[in-house]
Write a protein that holds these residues in place. Structure first.
Motif, PDB file in Angstrom:
ATOM      1  N   ALA A  78      -0.504   7.833  11.179  1.00  9.35           N
ATOM      2  CA  ALA A  78      -0.875   7.973   9.765  1.00  9.35           C
ATOM      3  C   ALA A  78      -0.965   6.613   9.087  1.00  9.35           C
ATOM      4  CB  ALA A  78       0.128   8.871   9.041  1.00  9.35           C
ATOM      5  N   GLU A  79      -0.003   5.748   9.360  1.00 15.80           N
ATOM      6  CA  GLU A  79      -0.027   4.415   8.757  1.00 15.80           C
ATOM      7  C   GLU A  79      -1.259   3.636   9.209  1.00 15.80           C
ATOM      8  OE1 GLU A  79       3.773   2.925   9.989  1.00 15.80           O
ATOM      9  OE2 GLU A  79       4.747   3.582   8.145  1.00 15.80           O
ATOM     10  N   ALA A  80      -1.598   3.734  10.499  1.00  9.70           N
ATOM     11  CA  ALA A  80      -2.789   3.044  11.005  1.00  9.70           C
ATOM     12  C   ALA A  80      -4.050   3.595  10.332  1.00  9.70           C
ATOM     13  CB  ALA A  80      -2.882   3.200  12.523  1.00  9.70           C
ATOM     14  N   TRP A  81      -4.124   4.912  10.192  1.00 11.52           N
ATOM     15  CA  TRP A  81      -5.269   5.536   9.554  1.00 11.52           C
ATOM     16  C   TRP A  81      -5.369   5.089   8.093  1.00 11.52           C
ATOM     17  CZ3 TRP A  81      -6.772   8.530   5.532  1.00 11.52           C
ATOM     18  CH2 TRP A  81      -8.023   9.129   5.616  1.00 11.52           C
ATOM     19  N   LEU A  82      -4.245   5.106   7.390  1.00 12.81           N
ATOM     20  CA  LEU A  82      -4.243   4.695   5.986  1.00 12.81           C
ATOM     21  C   LEU A  82      -4.624   3.224   5.834  1.00 12.81           C
ATOM     22  CD1 LEU A  82      -1.073   6.594   4.746  1.00 12.81           C
ATOM     23  CD2 LEU A  82      -3.423   6.995   3.973  1.00 12.81           C
ATOM     24  N   HIS A  83      -4.108   2.402   6.719  1.00  9.68           N
ATOM     25  CA  HIS A  83      -4.439   0.972   6.671  1.00  9.68           C
ATOM     26  C   HIS A  83      -5.942   0.771   6.844  1.00  9.68           C
ATOM     27  CE1 HIS A  83      -4.016  -3.326   7.057  1.00  9.68           C
ATOM     28  NE2 HIS A  83      -4.691  -3.276   8.197  1.00  9.68           N
ATOM     29  N   ARG A  84      -6.515   1.486   7.833  1.00  8.74           N
ATOM     30  CA  ARG A  84      -7.954   1.378   8.062  1.00  8.74           C
ATOM     31  C   ARG A  84      -8.730   1.875   6.842  1.00  8.74           C
ATOM     32  NH1 ARG A  84     -10.030   5.467  11.855  1.00  8.74           N
ATOM     33  NH2 ARG A  84     -10.546   6.452   9.894  1.00  8.74           N
ATOM     34  N   GLU A  85      -8.301   2.998   6.288  1.00  7.23           N
ATOM     35  CA  GLU A  85      -8.961   3.597   5.137  1.00  7.23           C
ATOM     36  C   GLU A  85      -8.896   2.663   3.922  1.00  7.23           C
ATOM     37  OE1 GLU A  85     -10.985   6.807   3.162  1.00  7.23           O
ATOM     38  OE2 GLU A  85     -10.647   6.389   5.274  1.00  7.23           O
ATOM     39  N   LEU A  86      -7.720   2.096   3.668  1.00  6.98           N
ATOM     40  CA  LEU A  86      -7.564   1.206   2.509  1.00  6.98           C
ATOM     41  C   LEU A  86      -8.317  -0.105   2.720  1.00  6.98           C
ATOM     42  CD1 LEU A  86      -3.798   1.855   1.707  1.00  6.98           C
ATOM     43  CD2 LEU A  86      -5.770   2.562   0.340  1.00  6.98           C
ATOM     44  N   SER A  87      -8.349  -0.591   3.945  1.00  4.79           N
ATOM     45  CA  SER A  87      -9.098  -1.828   4.244  1.00  4.79           C
ATOM     46  C   SER A  87     -10.593  -1.627   4.070  1.00  4.79           C
ATOM     47  CB  SER A  87      -8.809  -2.296   5.680  1.00  4.79           C
ATOM     48  OG  SER A  87      -7.462  -2.646   5.810  1.00  4.79           O
ATOM     49  N   ALA A  88     -11.089  -0.455   4.425  1.00  8.52           N
ATOM     50  CA  ALA A  88     -12.518  -0.163   4.297  1.00  8.52           C
ATOM     51  C   ALA A  88     -12.954  -0.103   2.830  1.00  8.52           C
ATOM     52  CB  ALA A  88     -12.842   1.165   4.982  1.00  8.52           C
ATOM     53  N   ARG A  89     -12.029   0.137   1.936  1.00 10.20           N
ATOM     54  CA  ARG A  89     -12.350   0.245   0.507  1.00 10.20           C
ATOM     55  C   ARG A  89     -12.386  -1.107  -0.191  1.00 10.20           C
ATOM     56  NH1 ARG A  89      -9.998   5.755  -1.731  1.00 10.20           N
ATOM     57  NH2 ARG A  89     -10.165   6.969   0.161  1.00 10.20           N
ATOM     58  N   GLU A  90     -11.933  -2.132   0.496  1.00  9.87           N
ATOM     59  CA  GLU A  90     -11.875  -3.467  -0.137  1.00  9.87           C
ATOM     60  C   GLU A  90     -13.237  -4.054  -0.349  1.00  9.87           C
ATOM     61  OE1 GLU A  90      -9.209  -5.891   2.144  1.00  9.87           O
ATOM     62  OE2 GLU A  90      -7.492  -4.790   1.449  1.00  9.87           O
TER      63      GLU A  90
END
Length: 188
Positions: free
Chosen positions: A176-188
């Motif tokens: 979940a943390e990896a998924w969230l990190h990827r998701e939040l990074s993609a929004r930058e």
């Protein structure tokens, strides 16, 4: 009787309609809820927008407004409380952002998104959006993140609340943390 067992016993009695149990429960859970609220708001130094006490009181009001809640344990209670605190923080962030109309604030890692200061409104909203997207894909992973980060539950408490093994919680949390990190990074 251990405090955890006492909380669970009182939650079961409250579920059965005992007002006395609810009155006895408040002092047992208040300090822990306040500690959780302080950890969410730790970077808010001079803001008069939301204090830990106000966050706890708002979460408590929402908890007691539920008609005969279906509490199973202390862990379940704090899981629900953590979800409510997340909602309150997101509501506050959306309110703040609507007043400021954004501002192009860059996104932050998951841990930074969990602390709340007025300038972090966009980060809280981005984290909430990512958690909502995760819940649509895998509700259990979202629950684990809420319980661990917003609820302050240990891996063991989370495992018990969700009736899963400690190893499963650890594995699902990392995913979940990896998924969230990827998701939040993609929004930058």
């Amino acid at each position: 009787m251990a405090a955890s067992e006492e909380v669970t016993r009182l939650l079961v009695e409250w579920k059965s309609g005992s007002k006395e149990a609810m009155d006895l429960l408040v002092p047992l859970v208040y300090d822990e809820m306040r500690r959780l609220a302080q950890s969410y708001l730790r970077d808010e130094r001079s803001a008069a927008t939301l204090q830990p006490t106000a966050l706890v009181h708002e979460a408590y009001l929402r908890l007691v407004a539920q008609a005969l809640p279906d509490w199973e344990s202390r862990s379940h209670f704090f899981g629900v409380a953590s979800h409510l605190m997340r909602q309150i923080l997101v509501d506050q962030a959306r309110k703040h952002k609507s007043g400021k109309r954004g501002g192009g604030i860059p996104k932050a890692p998951l841990e930074e998104g969990l602390s709340f200061a007025p300038q972090q409104s966009s980060e809280v909203i981005a984290l909430d959006d990512a958690l909502t997207a995760l819940a649509a894909i895998d509700p259990r992973k979202c629950q684990i993140i809420e319980m661990r980060f917003f609820g302050g539950l240990s891996v063991e408490e989370t495992a018990k609340a969700l009736d899963l093994s400690v190893a499963t919680i650890g594995r699902e949390q990392r995913l979940a943390e990896a998924w969230l990190h990827r998701e939040l990074s993609a929004r930058e």
